[in-house]
Design an enzyme around this catalytic site. Structure first.
Site, PDB file in Angstrom:
ATOM      1  N   CYS A  47      35.305  46.970  44.367  1.00  0.00           N
ATOM      2  CA  CYS A  47      34.615  47.543  43.483  1.00  0.00           C
ATOM      3  C   CYS A  47      33.734  47.019  43.016  1.00  0.00           C
ATOM      4  O   CYS A  47      33.887  45.799  43.560  1.00  0.00           O
ATOM      5  CB  CYS A  47      36.540  47.796  41.846  1.00  0.00           C
ATOM      6  SG  CYS A  47      36.610  46.562  41.794  1.00  0.00           S
ATOM      7  N   HIS A  58      41.196  42.694  52.842  1.00  0.00           N
ATOM      8  CA  HIS A  58      42.497  42.300  51.735  1.00  0.00           C
ATOM      9  C   HIS A  58      42.878  40.939  52.004  1.00  0.00           C
ATOM     10  O   HIS A  58      42.451  39.850  50.647  1.00  0.00           O
ATOM     11  CB  HIS A  58      43.418  43.399  51.508  1.00  0.00           C
ATOM     12  CG  HIS A  58      44.300  43.209  50.468  1.00  0.00           C
ATOM     13  ND1 HIS A  58      44.086  43.686  49.113  1.00  0.00           N
ATOM     14  CD2 HIS A  58      45.194  42.180  50.153  1.00  0.00           C
ATOM     15  CE1 HIS A  58      45.497  43.536  48.453  1.00  0.00           C
ATOM     16  NE2 HIS A  58      46.044  42.172  48.895  1.00  0.00           N
ATOM     17  N   GLU A  59      43.494  40.468  52.549  1.00  0.00           N
ATOM     18  CA  GLU A  59      44.016  39.154  52.836  1.00  0.00           C
ATOM     19  C   GLU A  59      42.787  38.276  52.785  1.00  0.00           C
ATOM     20  O   GLU A  59      43.129  36.585  52.024  1.00  0.00           O
ATOM     21  CB  GLU A  59      44.934  38.849  54.538  1.00  0.00           C
ATOM     22  CG  GLU A  59      45.942  40.046  54.592  1.00  0.00           C
ATOM     23  CD  GLU A  59      47.072  39.305  53.101  1.00  0.00           C
ATOM     24  OE1 GLU A  59      47.512  38.420  52.419  1.00  0.00           O
ATOM     25  OE2 GLU A  59      47.702  40.399  52.484  1.00  0.00           O
ATOM     26  N   CYS A 107      35.171  42.926  41.866  1.00  0.00           N
ATOM     27  CA  CYS A 107      35.702  42.300  43.771  1.00  0.00           C
ATOM     28  C   CYS A 107      34.217  41.983  43.770  1.00  0.00           C
ATOM     29  O   CYS A 107      34.634  41.051  44.308  1.00  0.00           O
ATOM     30  CB  CYS A 107      36.678  42.319  43.564  1.00  0.00           C
ATOM     31  SG  CYS A 107      38.178  42.414  42.677  1.00  0.00           S
ATOM     32  N   HIS A 135      44.564  40.181  43.710  1.00  0.00           N
ATOM     33  CA  HIS A 135      44.774  41.372  43.620  1.00  0.00           C
ATOM     34  C   HIS A 135      44.073  42.371  42.361  1.00  0.00           C
ATOM     35  O   HIS A 135      43.924  42.351  40.797  1.00  0.00           O
ATOM     36  CB  HIS A 135      46.102  42.212  42.676  1.00  0.00           C
ATOM     37  CG  HIS A 135      46.935  41.663  44.508  1.00  0.00           C
ATOM     38  ND1 HIS A 135      48.130  40.906  44.776  1.00  0.00           N
ATOM     39  CD2 HIS A 135      47.041  41.986  45.311  1.00  0.00           C
ATOM     40  CE1 HIS A 135      48.909  40.991  45.629  1.00  0.00           C
ATOM     41  NE2 HIS A 135      48.169  41.354  46.007  1.00  0.00           N
ATOM     42  N   CYS A 136      43.363  43.239  42.166  1.00  0.00           N
ATOM     43  CA  CYS A 136      42.084  43.926  41.495  1.00  0.00           C
ATOM     44  C   CYS A 136      43.423  44.992  40.297  1.00  0.00           C
ATOM     45  O   CYS A 136      44.126  45.674  41.112  1.00  0.00           O
ATOM     46  CB  CYS A 136      41.234  44.742  41.976  1.00  0.00           C
ATOM     47  SG  CYS A 136      40.516  45.634  41.063  1.00  0.00           S
ATOM     48  N   HIS A 194      41.860  37.348  49.572  1.00  0.00           N
ATOM     49  CA  HIS A 194      42.765  36.234  48.953  1.00  0.00           C
ATOM     50  C   HIS A 194      42.202  34.704  48.997  1.00  0.00           C
ATOM     51  O   HIS A 194      42.734  33.911  47.943  1.00  0.00           O
ATOM     52  CB  HIS A 194      43.663  36.654  48.843  1.00  0.00           C
ATOM     53  CG  HIS A 194      44.749  37.199  48.765  1.00  0.00           C
ATOM     54  ND1 HIS A 194      44.052  37.709  47.103  1.00  0.00           N
ATOM     55  CD2 HIS A 194      45.621  38.089  49.250  1.00  0.00           C
ATOM     56  CE1 HIS A 194      45.072  39.026  46.827  1.00  0.00           C
ATOM     57  NE2 HIS A 194      45.423  39.337  48.036  1.00  0.00           N
ATOM     58  N   CYS A 234      40.039  50.038  44.818  1.00  0.00           N
ATOM     59  CA  CYS A 234      39.534  48.377  45.203  1.00  0.00           C
ATOM     60  C   CYS A 234      41.029  47.893  45.770  1.00  0.00           C
ATOM     61  O   CYS A 234      42.026  48.454  46.244  1.00  0.00           O
ATOM     62  CB  CYS A 234      39.507  47.716  44.437  1.00  0.00           C
ATOM     63  SG  CYS A 234      38.637  46.322  44.875  1.00  0.00           S
TER      64      CYS A 234
END
Length: 387
Positions: A316, A281-282, A319, A291-292, A285, A297
């Site tokens: 998703c 996640h990080e 993304c 952010h989705c 970015h 996601c």
């Protein structure tokens, strides 16, 4: 519903083609097919031509997101369980593919700067094969997730070497270190060939004095991020958590001895799963992916562990397209690499019944909690490889 709740929901529901259903416990964000299609493909002629370079099978897979909400769909809608969930607590404009592609903050690896570096900060318990193997599993997962980019480990540094500020959390009574100081430290350690550098630590984090904690934080423009495993221990929020300070401690500025012997949660499948989610996640970015708010996601924001656990392990379709255009991998090849990582290591013999569960027990990768993700990847590949 409070006036604050009503205000948040009102601004949320006013967005075209989005509505929330449910009343007391759960709300579902539903986008129409037309909105999802525009978010994935865009109305831009040039971006539509770029989309048409995907194979027939890849298009069918990406467009599976249009059927979100159906029980057998590969992708599902976002569910909001409380007002403390990220989307309601942090309203922001959704980022579709076109917005991402044209953004000045979008970052793309180059031939000379394409390596993802992982920097371990502080003790992860007693040094030994189990700790080394755990960090190596994270590196390997990251390499599969960001398929096509090299991923390397940097030598571990102590908390003292970072010269970061620290405090005791007044609620959980555990040590925390300031993310801003860590990000500045990592910026100075970023190798010349790095696309990004991510710090990982077992010490809890906070972004500023007014915040209780943060799981992780990243700088979109600098390619730097940090995240913590601390709150992934199932006992973290209980009084029996072994990481709570046993007695009242008076902190002294620049005295980092308080971190000596810092508690390390046991390495488990749940810890590995949560760590993989937050790490990817990080790093997501750092490509400029925000952010989705489209579908369920891994890039959804999270304010608490329950919300983080609800996120899936992967992207998703919208993304995924953002990442794919940044790296250039074949979608099926990426899923094969992730599936291979989740498979049992054929070089490790199964633990015999009654064997001790310790650091010498074969060091098998604990992937039990990845089972549903493994089945999902198999379904994805089945669609991508069908003729």
């Amino acid at each position: 519903m409070t006036s604050k709740q009503a205000s948040l929901l009102s601004s949320f529901e006013s967005r075209p083609s989005v509505y929330a259903t449910g009343f007391n416990k759960m709300k579902v964000i539903q986008h129409t097919k037309e909105v999802l299609q525009r978010a994935l493909i865009s109305n831009s002629t040039s971006l539509t031509k770029l989309y048409n370079k995907y194979t027939k099978e890849e298009k069918r897979f990406l467009e599976e997101g249009y059927s979100a909400g159906q029980p057998d769909s590969l992708f599902q809608n976002i569910t909001l369980h409380s007002d403390s969930d990220w989307i309601l607590a942090h309203p922001e404009a959704p980022q579709d593919f076109e917005t991402f592609y044209k953004s000045l903050s979008r970052q793309t690896p180059s031939a000379s700067q394409n390596t993802i570096y992982i920097q371990t900060i502080g003790s992860f318990g007693e040094a030994g094969p189990q700790t080394d193997q755990y960090v190596e599993w994270l590196r390997q997962y990251c390499k599969a997730f960001f398929h096509g980019l090299p991923v390397k480990l940097l030598p571990t540094v102590t908390v003292a070497q970072t010269r970061c500020s620290f405090r005791i959390n007044s609620d959980s009574h555990n040590l925390q270190i300031l993310t801003g100081d860590l990000l500045r430290f990592l910026e100075h350690r970023k190798p010349k060939d790095a696309f990004c550098i991510v710090g990982i630590t077992i010490v809890d984090l906070y972004p500023k004095d007014s915040w209780n904690f943060v799981f992780g934080q990243a700088s979109l423009s600098s390619g730097i991020g940090v995240f913590s495993f601390a709150r992934y221990d199932d006992n973290f929020y209980s009084r029996i958590y072994a990481g709570r300070l046993k007695k009242k401690v008076m902190l002294v500025k620049n005295d980092y001895s308080v971190f000596d012997g810092y508690y390390t949660p046991p390495i488990s499948s749940t810890l590995l799963l949560r760590s993989c989610k937050t790490m990817t996640h990080e790093i997501g970015h750092m490509f400029g992916i925000k952010h989705c708010q489209w579908l369920n996601c891994v890039m959804q924001g999270s304010n608490h562990l329950e919300e983080s656990d609800r996120r899936p392990l992967d992207f998703c379709p919208i993304c995924l397209r953002k990442l794919q255009v940044s790296i250039g991998f074949k979608i099926a090849d990426r899923y094969k690499a992730l599936l291979q990582w989740m498979e049992e290591d054929p070089n490790k013999s199964p633990r015999t019944e009654g064997a001790a569960c310790d650091s010498t027990a074969g060091l098998r990768k604990p992937t039990q909690d990845f089972y549903s993700s493994k089945l999902w990847l198999q379904r994805c590949l089945s669609m991508l490889e069908s003729q």
